[in-house]
Design a protein around this motif. Structure first.
Motif, PDB file in Angstrom:
ATOM      1  N   ARG A  23       0.866  -1.202  -0.014  1.00 23.17           N
ATOM      2  CA  ARG A  23      -0.011  -0.140  -0.007  1.00 23.17           C
ATOM      3  C   ARG A  23       0.829   1.245  -0.016  1.00 23.17           C
ATOM      4  NH1 ARG A  23      -3.235  -1.410   3.936  1.00 23.17           N
ATOM      5  NH2 ARG A  23      -2.123  -0.397   5.604  1.00 23.17           N
ATOM      6  N   ARG A  24       1.969   1.240   0.674  1.00 24.81           N
ATOM      7  CA  ARG A  24       2.748   2.483   0.614  1.00 24.81           C
ATOM      8  C   ARG A  24       4.196   2.573   0.174  1.00 24.81           C
ATOM      9  NH1 ARG A  24       3.109   2.784   7.187  1.00 24.81           N
ATOM     10  NH2 ARG A  24       3.924   4.870   6.655  1.00 24.81           N
ATOM     11  N   SER A  26       6.398   2.301  -3.649  1.00 26.10           N
ATOM     12  CA  SER A  26       6.340   2.270  -4.996  1.00 26.10           C
ATOM     13  C   SER A  26       6.762   0.911  -5.568  1.00 26.10           C
ATOM     14  CB  SER A  26       7.184   3.418  -5.451  1.00 26.10           C
ATOM     15  OG  SER A  26       7.105   3.320  -6.834  1.00 26.10           O
ATOM     16  N   THR A 373      -4.954  -3.574   0.609  1.00 29.30           N
ATOM     17  CA  THR A 373      -4.327  -2.473   0.301  1.00 29.30           C
ATOM     18  C   THR A 373      -5.590  -1.493   0.190  1.00 29.30           C
ATOM     19  OG1 THR A 373      -4.596  -3.323  -2.212  1.00 29.30           O
ATOM     20  CG2 THR A 373      -2.396  -3.492  -1.186  1.00 29.30           C
ATOM     21  N   MET A 376      -5.360   2.596  -0.617  1.00 32.53           N
ATOM     22  CA  MET A 376      -4.099   2.714  -1.197  1.00 32.53           C
ATOM     23  C   MET A 376      -3.872   3.837  -1.781  1.00 32.53           C
ATOM     24  SD  MET A 376      -2.430   0.276  -4.102  1.00 32.53           S
ATOM     25  CE  MET A 376      -3.762   0.243  -4.948  1.00 32.53           C
ATOM     26  N   LYS A 380       2.617   6.642  -4.187  1.00 30.78           N
ATOM     27  CA  LYS A 380       3.110   5.718  -3.115  1.00 30.78           C
ATOM     28  C   LYS A 380       4.670   6.263  -3.006  1.00 30.78           C
ATOM     29  CE  LYS A 380       0.799   1.668  -4.496  1.00 30.78           C
ATOM     30  NZ  LYS A 380       0.751   0.169  -4.479  1.00 30.78           N
ATOM     31  N   ARG A 381       5.240   6.051  -1.886  1.00 30.76           N
ATOM     32  CA  ARG A 381       6.452   6.416  -1.408  1.00 30.76           C
ATOM     33  C   ARG A 381       7.657   5.725  -2.347  1.00 30.76           C
ATOM     34  NH1 ARG A 381       6.523   7.117   4.720  1.00 30.76           N
ATOM     35  NH2 ARG A 381       8.522   8.211   4.408  1.00 30.76           N
TER      36      ARG A 381
END
Length: 396
Positions: A23-24, A26, A373, A376, A380-381
């Motif tokens: 979810r967080r 990339s 997710t 989401m 994303k980071r």
């Protein structure tokens, strides 16, 4: 090259952690793989229901992780080499090795035999789906005069005994407790528990340690013979010896010793979550093996992994218990509030309201697994470090 994250185990800790990472982080920078021995997510907190004959729907992990970017490898972990950063597995495709840059070890636990003679040969347990199904088959074959002895006065033992007695009133159900039944509960909650046992007709053998298990009975420490067509062993949990054999620093329990962020104190590329993590709670004592601990530790581990890979400050999540929730069949339960030292407060919730609350907790956990997710973010980071395959980290 992408940073390879491997999550070992897809129980409550591993499945939640994999979804949180996906979810967080990339997918342009990371590759997340979950390794699990069976194709389904197993709701361990409900296996006593499965054992007594209730039909439970199991979610396919392939469906759980579909569309998330998480890769699923159905295989059994046979070893970990933290020096080479390799996981050895075996499955339908044969033996293999998986390389990682970050490892999240969440293989959970199984029943602890404590070296008691006859447990491995004759006792049943509800710590895994296969063992619960084996017990289910045995219970289905018992006649109306069948006797069942549950060994262990912890949460699993209490929930198992009450579920069996309520679902099969034709059986004679008993529980063997090494100490006093519900000794850790508040006075009123303990009274509620005893009333539930009386209502369900469960015989309690207090201050009774079981020293041996035989096909039709259990032998107590004082030599007393307790009749049991079926003995259900729920006297604690034990972790798999893989971690200890790998060279990771472990406690006497075999659990991986971790720091406050769930990072291995001996190998910084390895994190642990769930029952296999030897983590110290906010009260200064090791977290017990439980679903709640799986939640605390997987949230902390994933937060630390994400922060370190993205160059952020590592946050700390709470490692504090607020209460124990105990099912007493389908229509009764106890929710006992505890203080910072995990001592019972005077307040508790019991009866149908507590049962509905427990049902909501179980449904919420299942929904969370099925939607790993959910929420989401669109962005994303990205990682700020990239793995050097020789074993050091270099600036990306």
């Amino acid at each position: 090259m992408k940073h390879r994250i491997i999550v070992l185990g897809a129980g409550y800790a591993g499945a939640f952690a994999a979804g949180n990472l996906a979810r967080r982080l990339s997918p342009a920078d990371t590759e997340i793989t979950v390794v699990n021995a069976v194709p389904d997510f197993v709701e361990r907190m409900r296996l006593h229901q499965l054992a007594i004959g209730q039909d439970l729907a199991f979610r396919k992990l392939a469906d759980v992780f579909a569309g998330t970017g998480v890769r699923l490898r159905l295989a059994r972990v046979t070893g970990v080499d933290p020096e080479r950063r390799i996981v050895a597995v075996t499955g339908e495709d044969g033996d293999g090795e998986l390389a990682y840059d970050t490892l999240l070890y969440a293989l959970g636990s199984s029943v602890a035999h404590h070296g008691v003679p006859g447990v491995a040969e004759y006792a049943f347990d509800v710590t895994g789906r296969s063992s619960a199904l084996r017990l289910r088959e045995r219970l289905a074959g018992l006649g109306e005069s069948g006797t069942v002895l549950v060994v262990g006065e912890g949460l699993t033992g209490i929930e198992t005994a009450t579920e069996f007695a309520e679902s099969r009133p034709d059986l004679s159900v008993a529980l063997a407790a090494r100490g006093e039944l519900g000794a850790w509960l508040s006075t009123k909650a303990r009274r509620h528990l005893r009333q539930a046992f009386d209502r369900l007709g469960i015989t309690v053998h207090e201050h009774t340690g079981i020293e041996a298990v035989e096909p039709t009975r259990a032998i107590a420490a004082d030599g007393t013979s307790i009749p049991a067509d079926v003995t259900v062993w729920s006297a604690g949990f034990a972790v798999h010896p893989i971690a200890a054999a790998s060279g990771l620093e472990v406690a006497e329990t075999g659990q991986i010793v971790v720091d406050r962020t769930m990072r291995s104190v001996s190998h910084p590329d390895v994190y642990a979550a769930g029952d296999c993590a030897y983590a110290i709670g906010e009260n200064g004592r090791p977290l017990p093996m439980s679903c709640a601990s799986a939640g605390f530790t997987n949230m902390q581990a994933t937060a630390a992994i994400i922060a370190r890979l993205t160059g952020s400050e590592v946050p700390t999540t709470g490692l504090k218990y607020y209460g124990n929730h105990i099912s007493l069949g389908r229509r009764d339960a106890i929710f006992q509030m505890v203080d910072g030292d995990v001592r019972s407060k005077s307040w508790y919730l019991g009866g149908r309201t507590a049962a509905r609350l427990k049902s909501g907790v179980l449904k919420g956990a299942g929904w969370g697994i099925a939607h790993p997710t959910f929420g989401m973010p669109k962005r994303k980071r990205r990682l700020t470090t990239a793995p050097d395959r020789a074993g050091v980290r270099v600036a990306a």
